[in-house]
Write a protein that holds these residues in place. Structure first.
Motif, PDB file in Angstrom:
ATOM      1  N   PRO A 219       2.350  -8.349  15.541  1.00 24.86           N
ATOM      2  CA  PRO A 219       3.753  -8.464  15.117  1.00 24.86           C
ATOM      3  C   PRO A 219       4.682  -7.517  15.860  1.00 24.86           C
ATOM      4  O   PRO A 219       5.897  -7.734  15.882  1.00 24.86           O
ATOM      5  N   LEU A 220       4.117  -6.463  16.474  1.00 20.17           N
ATOM      6  CA  LEU A 220       4.912  -5.512  17.243  1.00 20.17           C
ATOM      7  C   LEU A 220       4.129  -5.148  18.490  1.00 20.17           C
ATOM      8  O   LEU A 220       2.940  -4.807  18.419  1.00 20.17           O
ATOM      9  N   ALA A 221       4.784  -5.226  19.626  1.00 23.90           N
ATOM     10  CA  ALA A 221       4.095  -4.926  20.886  1.00 23.90           C
ATOM     11  C   ALA A 221       3.647  -3.468  20.920  1.00 23.90           C
ATOM     12  O   ALA A 221       4.291  -2.584  20.346  1.00 23.90           O
ATOM     13  N   ASP A 222       2.550  -3.212  21.592  1.00 22.94           N
ATOM     14  CA  ASP A 222       2.024  -1.851  21.691  1.00 22.94           C
ATOM     15  C   ASP A 222       3.006  -0.908  22.380  1.00 22.94           C
ATOM     16  O   ASP A 222       2.990   0.296  22.149  1.00 22.94           O
ATOM     17  N   THR A 223       3.852  -1.478  23.220  1.00 20.37           N
ATOM     18  CA  THR A 223       4.805  -0.645  23.972  1.00 20.37           C
ATOM     19  C   THR A 223       6.124  -0.434  23.232  1.00 20.37           C
ATOM     20  O   THR A 223       7.046   0.177  23.757  1.00 20.37           O
ATOM     21  N   ALA A 224       6.211  -0.946  22.008  1.00 22.18           N
ATOM     22  CA  ALA A 224       7.477  -0.905  21.288  1.00 22.18           C
ATOM     23  C   ALA A 224       7.720   0.422  20.571  1.00 22.18           C
ATOM     24  O   ALA A 224       8.830   0.666  20.094  1.00 22.18           O
ATOM     25  N   SER A 225       6.709   1.278  20.466  1.00 19.66           N
ATOM     26  CA  SER A 225       6.862   2.537  19.736  1.00 19.66           C
ATOM     27  C   SER A 225       6.403   3.702  20.594  1.00 19.66           C
ATOM     28  O   SER A 225       5.559   3.558  21.480  1.00 19.66           O
ATOM     29  N   ALA A 226       6.963   4.871  20.308  1.00 24.38           N
ATOM     30  CA  ALA A 226       6.574   6.083  21.027  1.00 24.38           C
ATOM     31  C   ALA A 226       5.301   6.682  20.454  1.00 24.38           C
ATOM     32  O   ALA A 226       4.571   7.394  21.143  1.00 24.38           O
ATOM     33  N   ALA A 227       5.023   6.403  19.172  1.00 27.34           N
ATOM     34  CA  ALA A 227       3.817   6.931  18.517  1.00 27.34           C
ATOM     35  C   ALA A 227       3.525   6.081  17.301  1.00 27.34           C
ATOM     36  O   ALA A 227       4.391   5.353  16.794  1.00 27.34           O
ATOM     37  N   GLN A 228       2.300   6.170  16.826  1.00 28.92           N
ATOM     38  CA  GLN A 228       1.926   5.477  15.604  1.00 28.92           C
ATOM     39  C   GLN A 228       0.777   6.221  14.939  1.00 28.92           C
ATOM     40  O   GLN A 228       0.031   6.954  15.583  1.00 28.92           O
ATOM     41  N   SER A 229       0.650   6.047  13.633  1.00 29.01           N
ATOM     42  CA  SER A 229      -0.453   6.652  12.881  1.00 29.01           C
ATOM     43  C   SER A 229      -0.904   5.667  11.816  1.00 29.01           C
ATOM     44  O   SER A 229      -0.081   5.005  11.182  1.00 29.01           O
ATOM     45  N   SER A 230      -2.203   5.554  11.653  1.00 32.22           N
ATOM     46  CA  SER A 230      -2.779   4.612  10.692  1.00 32.22           C
ATOM     47  C   SER A 230      -3.628   5.362   9.675  1.00 32.22           C
ATOM     48  O   SER A 230      -4.205   6.415   9.983  1.00 32.22           O
ATOM     49  N   ILE A 231      -3.727   4.803   8.478  1.00 27.22           N
ATOM     50  CA  ILE A 231      -4.509   5.418   7.419  1.00 27.22           C
ATOM     51  C   ILE A 231      -5.004   4.320   6.493  1.00 27.22           C
ATOM     52  O   ILE A 231      -4.370   3.266   6.361  1.00 27.22           O
ATOM     53  N   ASN A 232      -6.153   4.542   5.855  1.00 25.98           N
ATOM     54  CA  ASN A 232      -6.705   3.580   4.910  1.00 25.98           C
ATOM     55  C   ASN A 232      -6.089   3.792   3.530  1.00 25.98           C
ATOM     56  O   ASN A 232      -6.005   4.921   3.046  1.00 25.98           O
ATOM     57  N   VAL A 233      -5.658   2.702   2.920  1.00 26.08           N
ATOM     58  CA  VAL A 233      -5.173   2.734   1.545  1.00 26.08           C
ATOM     59  C   VAL A 233      -5.959   1.706   0.745  1.00 26.08           C
ATOM     60  O   VAL A 233      -6.620   0.827   1.308  1.00 26.08           O
ATOM     61  N   TYR A 234      -5.882   1.800  -0.594  1.00 26.53           N
ATOM     62  CA  TYR A 234      -6.703   0.965  -1.462  1.00 26.53           C
ATOM     63  C   TYR A 234      -5.833   0.307  -2.526  1.00 26.53           C
ATOM     64  O   TYR A 234      -4.920   0.933  -3.078  1.00 26.53           O
ATOM     65  N   ASP A 235      -6.129  -0.974  -2.807  1.00 28.43           N
ATOM     66  CA  ASP A 235      -5.414  -1.656  -3.875  1.00 28.43           C
ATOM     67  C   ASP A 235      -6.115  -1.405  -5.206  1.00 28.43           C
ATOM     68  O   ASP A 235      -7.088  -0.643  -5.283  1.00 28.43           O
ATOM     69  N   GLU A 236      -5.636  -2.052  -6.273  1.00 31.89           N
ATOM     70  CA  GLU A 236      -6.156  -1.777  -7.607  1.00 31.89           C
ATOM     71  C   GLU A 236      -7.626  -2.162  -7.778  1.00 31.89           C
ATOM     72  O   GLU A 236      -8.303  -1.651  -8.672  1.00 31.89           O
ATOM     73  N   SER A 237      -8.130  -3.041  -6.944  1.00 33.26           N
ATOM     74  CA  SER A 237      -9.542  -3.433  -7.037  1.00 33.26           C
ATOM     75  C   SER A 237     -10.436  -2.591  -6.138  1.00 33.26           C
ATOM     76  O   SER A 237     -11.643  -2.785  -6.115  1.00 33.26           O
ATOM     77  N   GLY A 238      -9.849  -1.656  -5.396  1.00 30.66           N
ATOM     78  CA  GLY A 238     -10.640  -0.804  -4.509  1.00 30.66           C
ATOM     79  C   GLY A 238     -10.829  -1.378  -3.120  1.00 30.66           C
ATOM     80  O   GLY A 238     -11.570  -0.813  -2.317  1.00 30.66           O
ATOM     81  N   THR A 239     -10.154  -2.484  -2.818  1.00 30.48           N
ATOM     82  CA  THR A 239     -10.255  -3.067  -1.481  1.00 30.48           C
ATOM     83  C   THR A 239      -9.465  -2.219  -0.485  1.00 30.48           C
ATOM     84  O   THR A 239      -8.330  -1.824  -0.763  1.00 30.48           O
ATOM     85  N   LYS A 240     -10.052  -1.973   0.656  1.00 30.20           N
ATOM     86  CA  LYS A 240      -9.429  -1.118   1.662  1.00 30.20           C
ATOM     87  C   LYS A 240      -8.483  -1.915   2.555  1.00 30.20           C
ATOM     88  O   LYS A 240      -8.779  -3.033   2.961  1.00 30.20           O
ATOM     89  N   HIS A 241      -7.347  -1.297   2.856  1.00 30.84           N
ATOM     90  CA  HIS A 241      -6.364  -1.883   3.759  1.00 30.84           C
ATOM     91  C   HIS A 241      -5.909  -0.800   4.737  1.00 30.84           C
ATOM     92  O   HIS A 241      -5.942   0.385   4.421  1.00 30.84           O
ATOM     93  N   THR A 242      -5.469  -1.235   5.899  1.00 33.24           N
ATOM     94  CA  THR A 242      -4.966  -0.296   6.899  1.00 33.24           C
ATOM     95  C   THR A 242      -3.448  -0.287   6.880  1.00 33.24           C
ATOM     96  O   THR A 242      -2.806  -1.336   7.020  1.00 33.24           O
ATOM     97  N   MET A 243      -2.886   0.885   6.685  1.00 35.60           N
ATOM     98  CA  MET A 243      -1.438   1.054   6.728  1.00 35.60           C
ATOM     99  C   MET A 243      -1.092   1.789   8.015  1.00 35.60           C
ATOM    100  O   MET A 243      -1.693   2.821   8.335  1.00 35.60           O
TER     101      MET A 243
END
Length: 597
Positions: A219-243
């Motif tokens: 959805p966003l080109a790799d060259t569109a940002s100067a930096a990025q950071s990702s982290i794992n978050v969890y929904d109410e059922s404990g399923t992991k998602h990447t933010m």
């Protein structure tokens, strides 16, 4: 004074030294007993009889008695073990244990505990160790109601457990999942020329937001940002998602090739730096919708009676929050803006937001949590009335208005907290307000800026070098199974789970007495309180005079063998001397009897 009195005085000496030898023998017998506290016998002279002499009245002693047996409650040496549940107290204090099927309590320093088949922490006699249960059901993050809420400093108290002491029982070895409620990032961003990767002549402060297209991959080109950071978050059922959070510098001025000004950001102090940020999840995992009709089933659970339009069909699918970060001339983060979908709308109760997220005007200054942090909703499960932070419910008219989304919000912490009573200087502005008009944007009026900030260790901007993630944390976790435990110096029992979480479960309670000599020795390394000892004083290890807990250690007897042997020899000699006195008096009595003959 008669010779018989002399004999009985020596007999009292034999009895007293016999008692002392018994105590010495008991000390030596318990030289290897866990946490045994030695004793000593103190003698006192016995009764005196009055008599007469040339010089006046005299007193003649009638022997000796054992008038006190005192305990030595000093700490014994520690022996290391291979068991985490073996515990020693380094300093003052006693463990409290309960007799099973009874309310009878005892006190001990013998820490040879282990978990039985009922997951109770017991000693070899079957007595269960007492402690406080730790409450891990933290309250949900709530919206700022308008009152001033400041952040509290980290607690340094040794107390972790709550409630009344109870049996320490790991009654559940399963850890239920916990939904993520807070994420924090500390970034070191660059102020280098050319770090504004995505530019816009009309909306420069939201150029990266405009480039995001949730219907494309990526959805966003790799060259569109100067930096990025990702982290794992969890929904109410404990399923992991990447933010993922994207960062891109915003140039404060821009000119064309001929030097003509395209735009400038007015009222931004000289030397300040601005960054745009974008908080996202994979568009395929964004289950928000808009325009649907909510109803309730027989149990009062809301559901979509008429399905709305899915975010997945929108170009802004996956965008959770966007805004700007403002850094001063020293490179410190001093201000922040935050916009989420439909944040300032006022839909009727049980109504979903009906505006299109692709419309810039639908992205509005968000709410703040009670912690002074901007919040957003990541509706991974598609829960009704959780699409925007402004949606409310009223149980289909049967109860007062309340917020469902409040239980699903996530705080974003870059290191700034708004501590004002009227958060956000938003003036009703939306992303659509951040438009270049007559070649300028007014920084003071367009963004939804924090009005009163409290800065902790936060993100920074540096004059040169590459951008990097300094720290990133998030609460929440998947379900886990207990596979190990440890116990710290404050007596806190931590469970270690196979989902890499460590959770405080119990805190061992500690006890001490004003008069240790008044404790009643029950045997089996146990003591009970008496009127003489006074009521047990309660606390935790490492606090208010209590010693610390040492796991993988066991306290040994405090009996000093060399001292006991010295006492044994002295007692033997005293006993022999008294016996010699008796035989001497006996010979004297025989002489007296012989005189009669």
């Amino acid at each position: 004074m008669s010779l018989s009195s002399s004999m009985w005085a020596s007999v009292s000496g034999l009895m007293a030294h016999g008692n002392k030898m018994n105590i010495v023998g008991n000390n030596i017998a318990n030289v290897s007993t866990l946490s045994y506290k030695g004793q000593r016998a103190d003698f006192s002279d016995y009764l005196y009889t009055d008599g007469g002499s040339v010089s006046g009245t005299t007193q003649i002693g009638q022997g000796v008695s054992t008038y006190a047996v005192l305990g030595d409650y000093s700490q014994g040496s520690f022996e290391s073990t291979n068991s985490a549940s073996d515990l020693a107290i380094d300093g003052n204090g006693y463990f409290k244990v309960r007799k099973q099927n009874s309310d009878q309590m005892y006190y001990t320093r013998a820490g040879d505990f282990y978990f039985n088949n009922k997951r109770e922490l017991q000693n070899p006699q079957g007595l269960i160790l007492q402690g406080w249960e730790v409450d891990n059901n933290s309250s949900s993050v709530v919206f700022n109601s308008g009152s001033t809420t400041t952040s509290s400093s980290a607690s340094t108290t040794a107390y972790k457990g709550t409630g009344s002491p109870k049996d320490i029982v790991l009654d559940s070895w399963n850890l239920p999942p916990k939904q993520t409620q807070s994420v924090s990032f500390t970034m070191q961003l660059s102020n280098d020329v050319g770090t504004d990767k995505t530019t816009s002549d009309t909306y420069p402060m939201n150029a990266m937001f405009d480039q995001w297209n949730g219907t494309l991959t990526p959805p966003l080109a790799d060259t569109a940002s100067a930096a990025q950071s990702s982290i794992n978050v969890y929904d109410e059922s404990g399923t992991k998602h990447t933010m993922t959070v994207y960062y891109d510098k915003v140039d404060t001025t821009k000119t064309d090739s001929s030097g003509t000004k395209i735009y400038s950001i007015d009222n931004l102090p000289s030397g300040y730096t601005m960054y745009e940020y974008l908080v996202t999840i994979p568009p395929s995992e964004d289950n928000r919708s808009w325009g649907g009709t909510v109803d309730y089933d027989s149990s009062g659970t809301p559901y979509y009676a008429t399905a709305g339009t899915s975010f997945k069909s929108s170009t802004k699918a996956g965008v959770l929050m966007t805004g700007q970060m403002i850094f001063n001339t020293s490179g410190q983060l001093v201000n922040q803006t935050a916009y989420t979908y439909g944040a300032t709308e006022t839909p009727g109760d049980d109504n979903t937001i009906a505006i299109d997220p692709a419309d810039r005007s639908s992205w509005q200054p968000t709410k703040l949590s009670s912690n002074g942090l901007p919040v957003f909703s990541a509706n991974f499960s598609g829960t009704p009335l959780c699409n925007s932070v402004c949606e409310t419910a009223d149980h289909n008219g049967t109860a007062s208005t309340y917020s469902i989304v409040e239980k699903n919000i996530i705080e974003l912490d870059f290191g700034l907290k708004d501590t004002s009573s009227t958060p956000w200087n938003n003036s009703g502005n939306t992303l659509d307000s951040l438009l270049v008009n007559s070649n300028s944007i007014d920084y003071l009026t367009a963004p939804a800026t924090m009005t009163s900030t409290n800065r902790s260790t936060s993100s920074t901007v540096v004059t040169s070098g590459n951008s990097s993630v300094r720290t990133s944390t998030a609460d929440g976790y998947a379900a886990g199974v207990l596979n190990n435990f440890n116990i710290d110096a404050n007596g806190i029992i931590y469970g270690k789970y196979d989902n890499n979480e460590t959770m405080a479960l119990y805190q061992i309670s500690m006890y001490d007495f004003d008069n240790l000599q008044g404790l009643y020795r029950e045997g089996n390394n146990l003591y009970s309180q008496t009127k003489e000892s006074g009521t047990a004083r309660q606390g935790v290890a490492g606090d208010s005079g209590f010693g610390s807990v040492k796991s993988y250690n066991i306290e040994q007897s405090n009996v000093d063998m060399s001292r006991e042997f010295v006492q044994m020899i002295a007692t033997q000699r005293g006993f022999q001397a008294n016996s010699k006195t008796i035989t001497t008096v006996d010979s004297m009595l025989e002489t007296v009897i012989g005189m009669k003959r």
